[in-house]
Design an enzyme around this catalytic site. Structure first.
Site, short mmCIF file in Angstrom:
data_model
loop_
_atom_site.label_atom_id
_atom_site.label_comp_id
_atom_site.label_asym_id
_atom_site.label_seq_id
_atom_site.Cartn_x
_atom_site.Cartn_y
_atom_site.Cartn_z
N GLY A 168 2.35 -2.64 8.34
CA GLY A 168 2.59 -3.30 9.63
C GLY A 168 4.03 -3.77 9.73
O GLY A 168 4.59 -4.26 8.74
N GLY B 240 -23.22 0.39 29.67
CA GLY B 240 -22.03 1.14 30.06
C GLY B 240 -20.85 0.21 30.34
O GLY B 240 -19.70 0.54 30.04
N THR C 64 -11.02 -2.57 5.96
CA THR C 64 -10.15 -1.88 5.00
C THR C 64 -8.92 -2.74 4.63
O THR C 64 -8.47 -2.71 3.49
CB THR C 64 -9.67 -0.53 5.60
OG1 THR C 64 -10.82 0.25 5.91
CG2 THR C 64 -8.79 0.24 4.65
N SER D 214 -6.30 0.10 -2.45
CA SER D 214 -6.94 -1.03 -3.11
C SER D 214 -6.55 -1.12 -4.59
O SER D 214 -6.57 -2.20 -5.16
CB SER D 214 -8.46 -0.90 -2.99
OG SER D 214 -8.82 -0.91 -1.62
N GLU E 115 -6.41 -5.48 3.41
CA GLU E 115 -6.46 -6.43 2.30
C GLU E 115 -7.52 -6.03 1.28
O GLU E 115 -8.14 -6.88 0.65
CB GLU E 115 -6.76 -7.85 2.82
CG GLU E 115 -5.61 -8.47 3.58
CD GLU E 115 -4.56 -9.07 2.65
OE1 GLU E 115 -4.93 -9.53 1.57
OE2 GLU E 115 -3.38 -9.06 3.00
N THR F 160 0.81 -1.22 0.00
CA THR F 160 0.00 0.00 0.00
C THR F 160 0.85 1.28 0.00
O THR F 160 1.86 1.36 0.68
CB THR F 160 -0.91 0.00 1.23
OG1 THR F 160 -1.78 -1.12 1.13
CG2 THR F 160 -1.75 1.28 1.31
N ARG G 30 -27.60 -10.87 33.52
CA ARG G 30 -28.10 -9.55 33.86
C ARG G 30 -29.63 -9.51 33.82
O ARG G 30 -30.24 -9.89 32.82
CB ARG G 30 -27.56 -8.56 32.84
CG ARG G 30 -28.05 -7.14 32.97
CD ARG G 30 -27.34 -6.40 34.04
NE ARG G 30 -27.61 -4.97 34.03
CZ ARG G 30 -27.04 -4.12 34.87
NH1 ARG G 30 -26.18 -4.56 35.78
NH2 ARG G 30 -27.32 -2.83 34.82
N ASP H 127 -10.36 -2.55 0.39
CA ASP H 127 -11.62 -1.97 0.84
C ASP H 127 -12.77 -2.91 0.48
O ASP H 127 -12.81 -3.47 -0.62
CB ASP H 127 -11.80 -0.61 0.14
CG ASP H 127 -13.20 -0.06 0.34
OD1 ASP H 127 -13.44 0.54 1.39
OD2 ASP H 127 -14.05 -0.25 -0.56
#
Lengths: 635, 635
Positions: free
Chosen positions: B171, B397, B418, B138, B420, B132, B304, B422
């Site tokens: 990365g 919350g 996103t 892309s 690999e 990229t 809950r 869009d």
């Protein structure tokens, strides 16, 4: 003036002067979020920023002049909303201190408490709003914290009797608050009087917990790093009798309880109703954050090129049909919600009338206002989450980098769907307002209480419009016949929205009426089977309210070019809302297959028409340049 | 064995042994994310964790045995997917090192590069995947980085000629990579040969940039704090000729370029096709993260209580209709996508056949696989974002607190839509595979290239099924008549999905065919007007693929009770998918108004039927207890 200016003026509404002032004033402060700070540093920085807001007048605005305030609730919520465009943590901390904590003191307290307001405004007294407990959030009536009156000493004793009664997620409680407005079950002479609010000091001047108080920190959250959310546990904490905020219920020296409102439920909802500004602010602020994200994504779409007819001609993202489909309906919805929010704020301001003489009974208007505030908060915060998420994705990998702002907005806004009541619970509240013959003995927010009071007939619910009604009725009456192009006619759109609402309400009421005489278990069952239908009542009601508010807003717009543009934006909002629920309109014979098919092409035609105005539309939001400082927008 | 065990076995699929091993092995490592770490500390910790994975065999799995690997691509992607349930940053860093960087070396390189694989496996050589660029994500074919062959020295010279050609969001490039697999336009003797990949050292042993290389850090992101995303700019960086990964194109000493694939486009897409594991892993890992979030929200719903028939009887969240409506269809969809993912991994494993002898021409199967991988990645990552978001909101919350895990999953998974490619671009790729008579001279991903090759007829596209086709056809043939209860029949559901796909493809093809002889500008216009329709082709295709995979997965389930339960889950997936697109089915006379109305009540009936199995369903995901360590689930 440019067309953008005219559009911005229309969107700015009545508190335009507040918005304009905030845009320049806040831009002069250093409010950009710094991700490199530790959690503790981020909180200290936000707290320091809070102090810088005092001179702006926004903190004082929401209080009565006689209490040292500015007497301008509209300014108060608009000012808070503007903060959201700069930093959401700051907006939340401001909302907690001046809106929630200050609002509780002002609205639930009496003279002796009002004396504190100047210190609250200038931050000499920092407080928190200790309502939510670990065991109960949206169901405030079931809170378990107790405030028991001890006649011997003339004090209230505050306790957290169960693990679930711990106060939780409380903004400012993690560190900065020295006092909490604690919501607790009031007990005197062994009798319970429902939830009341008391001022309870929690920290000494060095920040240490006071005896019997144990605070702790909620730690890292999905966002809002500048807000110190915390927990509070009370173990026999004693406060003077005078600390009860006693406007709606008081206890005398002998422990006798009296209240101007006899019915416990009604008293409770009246108290909650005075705190409406919180919901109004949360909805408006989420919308403001969405406007920032859409402004960035919109500008990026006008800058970024990808693919294209040939290798040398790349096409702007904004020129792709799919991109238009993702972006423009969200912008249209943000416009719609802003007009609705402006209307809500104006009504709230008028009704609260805080510096004026006492008015006639406004209970009906107050209930309507509460329903709208709840519903717009729910629909507006969901829209904001969705719009910010889509904006992130529309900026690709760059959208994920903090330097481009959107990721942080996304993290910060996430909890707004839960703040001030879970959105589904709030839509149930709206539905209840629509469905019940709301009387003196109105049931609580609990399902059975709700179905018990479903009105015998709901035929006129939708017709009973207020404010804009004449204009709306005129448009509906003037709508053309059912040819396929009438879907662009506002009267036709209004009628479709109104008719859908009426039908959804009537059918929901019919399902619930069977429960009115049933045993609790069975009544619950009937309610529960219809719960998705009930929540849908809230949704379609708000859709209609929003379309009417947009229509009224356009009618007030003085510039013809701006009004023309807004008309198309409004139609895009209306048609994309119809498209999302198209199966209903078809299945209920409101739209023939043929007309239904036209919707999509009408929307695409509107996208083509609005595309040249994309920049104008995002400029119309009036988001200050300094808060649009995203790296991807720099050259 | 409990029913949960049987369900888990069915969901685990063919690489169950890998999943089981990961569950215990990874639980033994200390992988819980620590939010108190600084960005730099978080990255160092993730890098340290990466080293601990080496002995598990997962890093080696994806490489050929003769290169020192495990020869098991199915294990490789399953192992990476399992990491996502523990920590998404670790999953991404592992995916970058062994999947993307290692995958490029293994699949695009030749013998001399394969010698590096043992060092890549054991982390002696840490790399990044520099595809990229700031200007192009892309649209990989438009990358601007150049690799120019200098005949005088026998070297390639790597340059970033424009600001947009900077490698971005890479990365491992922020800090840990010493080598980059750089995608660049290959130029030799003044001629361009399209995008190729070269190994370029970027840092010395002390972590300093090598001459001509300028790396920088992308800084804070919306999540994935453990991943060091970075940028790389090249200025005349020289690497030996041998550094070109030259399986699909090589340059000799004299600068002559040769390739086994003559057509530039075909060569490019063949190269990209070998890197399919990245997309497979991203889709699977997002799904795994969604399973964690749904497991937490599902268990919380069983714990809950809020509101209820009377003050003393609070009702479990899981018993509320609206809550069931929010939770169970998402669980059903996660089941569906897991079955589809398992099928995808099995096909990929079989086709890659990395340790086996060379096979016959598998070009058609490879293209199908790429389409599925792209489509499942798109639909699966959107589902994951939605499921995790809804899980957050379903926990109120508390869901916003990092101690409850979901907020972090939400932040981390966001960018997977996103990664690999869009998602919209990927769905266009799927549509292209469905719409075009994909030949030797296939066009690129660009819109015009796409419409140029729309097939003359697409009548048989959907009918041409592979693997599961006999079973599916049998079910379709055996479907009952059109009475209103037939919507629970699998054959009816399959037929509805298939029929919709066929119709959407045919109508899209008809719109695009006009473009086949048009000039580029006009062809683009025709494509663009139909872009939402084209993307819809991808969506409805994947919906059908997923339903068939679910059906096939149930057929393989050996336990009858588990199969019964899965049948209901599959129907919930099918009907809620139809419900989301109900206007289409009505408008195209596939469902009468009457049958359309039945959908909602059938869904509600399925919710009632599945409610008692909620715990079984979330246990069926097999999410390790240690990764469910959310504070709200502790007593």
């Amino acid at each position: 003036m440019t067309l953008s200016d005219e559009v911005r003026i229309a969107l700015d509404g009545k508190w335009r002067h507040v918005r304009e002032k905030s845009r320049t004033e806040l831009a002069g402060l250093d409010l950009a979020f710094d991700h490199d700070l530790t959690l503790d540093q981020a909180r200290e920085r936000t707290f320091a920023q809070l102090k810088e807001l005092v001179p702006t007048g926004v903190p004082a605005a929401g209080f009565k002049t006689e209490h040292g305030g500015g007497g301008d609730p509209g300014m108060a919520v608009t000012g808070i909303e503007m903060l959201a465009q700069f930093d959401m943590s700051l907006m939340v901390k401001a909302g907690v201190q001046w809106g929630l904590f200050g609002g509780a003191v002002a609205n639930l307290g009496t003279e002796r408490h009002h004396a504190l307001i100047p210190q609250i405004i200038n931050l000499d007294l920092v407080g928190c709003f200790a309502m939510t407990e670990t065991g109960h959030g949206s169901d405030v009536q079931s809170l378990e914290t107790t405030a028991t009156f001890d006649q011997a000493t003339g004090e209230f004793v505050i306790d957290s009797p169960t693990p679930g009664s711990r106060k939780d997620y409380i903004g400012n409680a993690g560190k900065h608050a020295s006092v909490a407005a604690v919501f607790a079950q009031l007990i005197t002479r062994g009798e319970r009087h429902g939830v009341h609010c008391l001022l309870v000091p929690i920290r000494d001047e060095h920040g240490a917990d006071l005896p019997g108080v144990t605070t702790s920190d909620c730690g890292h959250k999905g966002g809002l790093r500048g807000v110190d959310n915390g927990r509070i546990v009370f173990d026999g904490v004693r406060v003077p009798r005078e600390n009860l905020l006693n406007r709606y219920g008081t206890v005398d020296e002998g422990g006798a309880y009296t209240s101007p409102i006899e019915d416990t439920n009604r008293r409770f909802f009246t108290m909650l109703g005075t705190l409406i500004r919180g919901r109004v602010s949360v909805g408006g602020s989420a919308g403001a954050a969405a406007e920032v994200a859409l402004s960035i994504a919109g500008r990026y779409a006008l800058k970024r090129r990808q693919f294209g007819p040939d290798a040398d001609t790349e096409v702007l993202l904004a020129d792709y049909r799919m991109h238009q489909r993702r972006l423009l309906p969200l912008i249209a919805r943000s416009y719609a919600y802003r007009f609705a929010q402006n209307q809500l704020v104006a009504r709230m301001h008028k009704l609260q009338n805080i510096d004026g003489p006492p008015t006639d009974d406004t209970a009906q208007q107050q209930r309507e206002l509460e329903g709208r505030a709840a519903g717009l908060k729910a629909m507006g915060t969901w829209h904001a989450s969705r719009a910010i998420q889509e904006s992130r994705e529309m900026c690709g990998g760059a959208g994920y980098l903090s330097e481009n702002r959107i990721a942080t907005l996304r993290d910060d806004v996430d909890v707004f769907t839960t703040f001030e009541g879970d959105n589904h619970v709030l839509l149930q509240l709206v539905a209840k307002e629509m469905l019940t013959a709301y009387g003196q003995e109105v049931g609580g927010l609990d399902p059975v209480g709700m179905v018990r009071f479903v009105a015998g007939t709901v035929t006129d619910v939708v017709k009973e419009r207020t404010a804009a009604s004449q204009l709306i009725q005129r448009l509906i009456d003037a709508r053309p016949g059912g040819d396929e192009h009438d879907l662009l006619d506002r009267g036709t759109q209004l009628e479709l929205f109104e008719d859908r609402e009426q039908h959804v309400i009537e059918t929901a009421a019919r399902r619930l009426q069977r429960a009115s005489k049933a045993e609790p278990e069975e009544a619950f069952e009937i309610f529960n089977n219809a719960q998705d239908h009930v929540i849908r009542v809230g949704r379609v009601h708000i859709d209609r309210v929003v379309l009417e508010a947009f229509t009224a807003g356009i009618a007030r717009c003085e510039d013809e070019d701006a009004a023309d543009l807004l008309r198309d934006v409004c139609s895009l909002y209306a048609l994309s809302t119809i498209e999302e629920d198209l199966a209903w309109f078809m299945g209920h014979n409101r739209l023939s297959d043929q007309r239904a098919k036209v919707i999509t092409s009408e929307i695409n035609a509107l996208l083509d028409k609005l595309r040249p105005h994309l920049l104008t539309l995002v400029e119309g939001f009036g988001v200050p340049e300094s808060t649009l400082d995203a790296a991807i927008l720099r050259d």
